[in-house]
Write a protein that holds these residues in place. Sequence first.
Motif, PDB file in Angstrom:
ATOM      1  N   ASP A 179      -5.848   1.664   0.491  1.00 25.72           N
ATOM      2  CA  ASP A 179      -4.500   1.420  -0.022  1.00 25.72           C
ATOM      3  C   ASP A 179      -3.450   2.291   0.666  1.00 25.72           C
ATOM      4  O   ASP A 179      -2.344   1.834   0.927  1.00 25.72           O
ATOM      5  CB  ASP A 179      -4.443   1.627  -1.536  1.00 25.72           C
ATOM      6  CG  ASP A 179      -5.177   0.530  -2.285  1.00 25.72           C
ATOM      7  OD1 ASP A 179      -5.309  -0.582  -1.732  1.00 25.72           O
ATOM      8  OD2 ASP A 179      -5.608   0.785  -3.421  1.00 25.72           O
ATOM      9  N   GLU A 180      -3.784   3.546   0.955  1.00 30.88           N
ATOM     10  CA  GLU A 180      -2.848   4.404   1.678  1.00 30.88           C
ATOM     11  C   GLU A 180      -2.635   3.877   3.088  1.00 30.88           C
ATOM     12  O   GLU A 180      -1.512   3.832   3.585  1.00 30.88           O
ATOM     13  CB  GLU A 180      -3.377   5.843   1.756  1.00 30.88           C
ATOM     14  CG  GLU A 180      -3.281   6.609   0.465  1.00 30.88           C
ATOM     15  CD  GLU A 180      -3.957   7.967   0.549  1.00 30.88           C
ATOM     16  OE1 GLU A 180      -3.416   8.927  -0.030  1.00 30.88           O
ATOM     17  OE2 GLU A 180      -5.026   8.087   1.186  1.00 30.88           O
ATOM     18  N   TRP A 181      -3.720   3.480   3.745  1.00 31.77           N
ATOM     19  CA  TRP A 181      -3.648   2.992   5.113  1.00 31.77           C
ATOM     20  C   TRP A 181      -2.868   1.684   5.202  1.00 31.77           C
ATOM     21  O   TRP A 181      -2.099   1.462   6.135  1.00 31.77           O
ATOM     22  CB  TRP A 181      -5.064   2.799   5.663  1.00 31.77           C
ATOM     23  CG  TRP A 181      -5.101   2.226   7.033  1.00 31.77           C
ATOM     24  CD1 TRP A 181      -4.821   2.872   8.192  1.00 31.77           C
ATOM     25  CD2 TRP A 181      -5.412   0.892   7.392  1.00 31.77           C
ATOM     26  NE1 TRP A 181      -4.960   2.007   9.261  1.00 31.77           N
ATOM     27  CE2 TRP A 181      -5.328   0.788   8.781  1.00 31.77           C
ATOM     28  CE3 TRP A 181      -5.780  -0.232   6.658  1.00 31.77           C
ATOM     29  CZ2 TRP A 181      -5.583  -0.389   9.466  1.00 31.77           C
ATOM     30  CZ3 TRP A 181      -6.032  -1.408   7.336  1.00 31.77           C
ATOM     31  CH2 TRP A 181      -5.933  -1.474   8.719  1.00 31.77           C
ATOM     32  N   VAL A 237      -0.521   0.482   3.071  1.00 32.01           N
ATOM     33  CA  VAL A 237       0.650   0.456   2.195  1.00 32.01           C
ATOM     34  C   VAL A 237       1.790  -0.393   2.753  1.00 32.01           C
ATOM     35  O   VAL A 237       2.426  -1.145   2.011  1.00 32.01           O
ATOM     36  CB  VAL A 237       1.124   1.880   1.825  1.00 32.01           C
ATOM     37  CG1 VAL A 237       1.747   2.593   3.006  1.00 32.01           C
ATOM     38  CG2 VAL A 237       2.091   1.843   0.656  1.00 32.01           C
ATOM     39  N   LYS A 238       2.060  -0.310   4.051  1.00 34.31           N
ATOM     40  CA  LYS A 238       3.151  -1.114   4.621  1.00 34.31           C
ATOM     41  C   LYS A 238       2.850  -2.603   4.483  1.00 34.31           C
ATOM     42  O   LYS A 238       3.724  -3.392   4.137  1.00 34.31           O
ATOM     43  CB  LYS A 238       3.353  -0.784   6.100  1.00 34.31           C
ATOM     44  CG  LYS A 238       4.291   0.323   6.379  1.00 34.31           C
ATOM     45  CD  LYS A 238       4.505   0.442   7.874  1.00 34.31           C
ATOM     46  CE  LYS A 238       5.748   1.213   8.187  1.00 34.31           C
ATOM     47  NZ  LYS A 238       5.968   1.353   9.622  1.00 34.31           N
ATOM     48  N   THR A 239       1.618  -2.958   4.767  1.00 39.55           N
ATOM     49  CA  THR A 239       1.231  -4.363   4.711  1.00 39.55           C
ATOM     50  C   THR A 239       1.232  -4.883   3.281  1.00 39.55           C
ATOM     51  O   THR A 239       1.732  -5.982   3.014  1.00 39.55           O
ATOM     52  CB  THR A 239      -0.161  -4.561   5.344  1.00 39.55           C
ATOM     53  OG1 THR A 239      -0.120  -4.033   6.678  1.00 39.55           O
ATOM     54  CG2 THR A 239      -0.551  -6.022   5.399  1.00 39.55           C
ATOM     55  N   THR A 240       0.698  -4.113   2.354  1.00 40.75           N
ATOM     56  CA  THR A 240       0.676  -4.574   0.962  1.00 40.75           C
ATOM     57  C   THR A 240       2.089  -4.644   0.388  1.00 40.75           C
ATOM     58  O   THR A 240       2.402  -5.555  -0.389  1.00 40.75           O
ATOM     59  CB  THR A 240      -0.226  -3.676   0.083  1.00 40.75           C
ATOM     60  OG1 THR A 240       0.176  -2.322   0.208  1.00 40.75           O
ATOM     61  CG2 THR A 240      -1.681  -3.796   0.488  1.00 40.75           C
ATOM     62  N   THR A 241       2.943  -3.735   0.788  1.00 38.69           N
ATOM     63  CA  THR A 241       4.342  -3.771   0.349  1.00 38.69           C
ATOM     64  C   THR A 241       5.048  -4.987   0.925  1.00 38.69           C
ATOM     65  O   THR A 241       5.796  -5.674   0.224  1.00 38.69           O
ATOM     66  CB  THR A 241       5.066  -2.474   0.766  1.00 38.69           C
ATOM     67  OG1 THR A 241       4.389  -1.360   0.186  1.00 38.69           O
ATOM     68  CG2 THR A 241       6.516  -2.479   0.331  1.00 38.69           C
ATOM     69  N   LYS A 242       4.791  -5.264   2.194  1.00 34.17           N
ATOM     70  CA  LYS A 242       5.400  -6.419   2.850  1.00 34.17           C
ATOM     71  C   LYS A 242       4.952  -7.716   2.171  1.00 34.17           C
ATOM     72  O   LYS A 242       5.748  -8.625   1.945  1.00 34.17           O
ATOM     73  CB  LYS A 242       5.008  -6.428   4.335  1.00 34.17           C
ATOM     74  CG  LYS A 242       5.748  -7.414   5.176  1.00 34.17           C
ATOM     75  CD  LYS A 242       5.318  -7.238   6.638  1.00 34.17           C
ATOM     76  CE  LYS A 242       6.320  -7.818   7.583  1.00 34.17           C
ATOM     77  NZ  LYS A 242       5.950  -7.591   8.987  1.00 34.17           N
ATOM     78  N   PHE A 243       3.667  -7.806   1.827  1.00 34.91           N
ATOM     79  CA  PHE A 243       3.147  -8.989   1.143  1.00 34.91           C
ATOM     80  C   PHE A 243       3.826  -9.147  -0.211  1.00 34.91           C
ATOM     81  O   PHE A 243       4.298 -10.233  -0.568  1.00 34.91           O
ATOM     82  CB  PHE A 243       1.627  -8.887   0.955  1.00 34.91           C
ATOM     83  CG  PHE A 243       1.030 -10.089   0.282  1.00 34.91           C
ATOM     84  CD1 PHE A 243       0.532 -11.134   1.032  1.00 34.91           C
ATOM     85  CD2 PHE A 243       0.977 -10.171  -1.099  1.00 34.91           C
ATOM     86  CE1 PHE A 243      -0.006 -12.255   0.415  1.00 34.91           C
ATOM     87  CE2 PHE A 243       0.443 -11.284  -1.726  1.00 34.91           C
ATOM     88  CZ  PHE A 243      -0.050 -12.332  -0.966  1.00 34.91           C
ATOM     89  N   ALA A 244       3.887  -8.079  -0.980  1.00 29.09           N
ATOM     90  CA  ALA A 244       4.492  -8.139  -2.317  1.00 29.09           C
ATOM     91  C   ALA A 244       5.955  -8.564  -2.244  1.00 29.09           C
ATOM     92  O   ALA A 244       6.427  -9.351  -3.068  1.00 29.09           O
ATOM     93  CB  ALA A 244       4.366  -6.785  -3.015  1.00 29.09           C
ATOM     94  N   ASN A 285      -1.349  11.210  -0.983  1.00 24.02           N
ATOM     95  CA  ASN A 285      -1.693  12.268  -1.931  1.00 24.02           C
ATOM     96  C   ASN A 285      -2.051  13.592  -1.246  1.00 24.02           C
ATOM     97  O   ASN A 285      -2.407  14.564  -1.914  1.00 24.02           O
ATOM     98  CB  ASN A 285      -2.822  11.815  -2.864  1.00 24.02           C
ATOM     99  CG  ASN A 285      -4.109  11.515  -2.140  1.00 24.02           C
ATOM    100  OD1 ASN A 285      -4.214  11.690  -0.939  1.00 24.02           O
ATOM    101  ND2 ASN A 285      -5.102  11.040  -2.877  1.00 24.02           N
ATOM    102  N   GLY A 286      -1.986  13.636   0.081  1.00 26.60           N
ATOM    103  CA  GLY A 286      -2.196  14.881   0.812  1.00 26.60           C
ATOM    104  C   GLY A 286      -3.587  15.459   0.755  1.00 26.60           C
ATOM    105  O   GLY A 286      -3.773  16.646   0.984  1.00 26.60           O
ATOM    106  N   ASP A 287      -4.596  14.623   0.493  1.00 28.47           N
ATOM    107  CA  ASP A 287      -5.959  15.148   0.388  1.00 28.47           C
ATOM    108  C   ASP A 287      -6.728  15.158   1.710  1.00 28.47           C
ATOM    109  O   ASP A 287      -7.887  15.527   1.756  1.00 28.47           O
ATOM    110  CB  ASP A 287      -6.755  14.372  -0.666  1.00 28.47           C
ATOM    111  CG  ASP A 287      -7.056  12.937  -0.281  1.00 28.47           C
ATOM    112  OD1 ASP A 287      -6.555  12.470   0.768  1.00 28.47           O
ATOM    113  OD2 ASP A 287      -7.783  12.253  -1.033  1.00 28.47           O
ATOM    114  N   GLY A 288      -6.074  14.754   2.799  1.00 34.55           N
ATOM    115  CA  GLY A 288      -6.742  14.760   4.093  1.00 34.55           C
ATOM    116  C   GLY A 288      -7.620  13.557   4.338  1.00 34.55           C
ATOM    117  O   GLY A 288      -8.333  13.494   5.329  1.00 34.55           O
TER     118      GLY A 288
END
Length: 102
Positions: free
Chosen positions: A52-54, A56-63, A44-47
């Motif tokens: 969940d952002e950190w 994301v690869k792992t949660t996507t891989k799990f899903a 979301n570009g908020d700095g």
Amino acid sequence: MPSATARTREQKRFDRYDKDRNGRVTREEYLASRKKAFAKLDANGDGRLTFDEWAVKTTTKFAKADADRSAALDAAEFATTAVQRKAAARCACPPPESGAED
């Protein structure tokens, strides 16, 4: 036959960081790759990075691995999450000439 320059691995690594080619690596140059990686994760570009952002690869891989959508991985589903390693590169050197001395 063309010959390559004898640059060490460390010299090549230094050159990748020394963006302005002045023979010195500044703090900005040293952190540039980390800033790029952080920006990719900061969806979301908020700095700031949420978990969940950190992850994301792992949660996507799990899903993706959870084929039956049970929110748990059985052994076969878990096996699909293993890192696919590339085979080690083999030397493409020509065989030694017969009769050549050491």
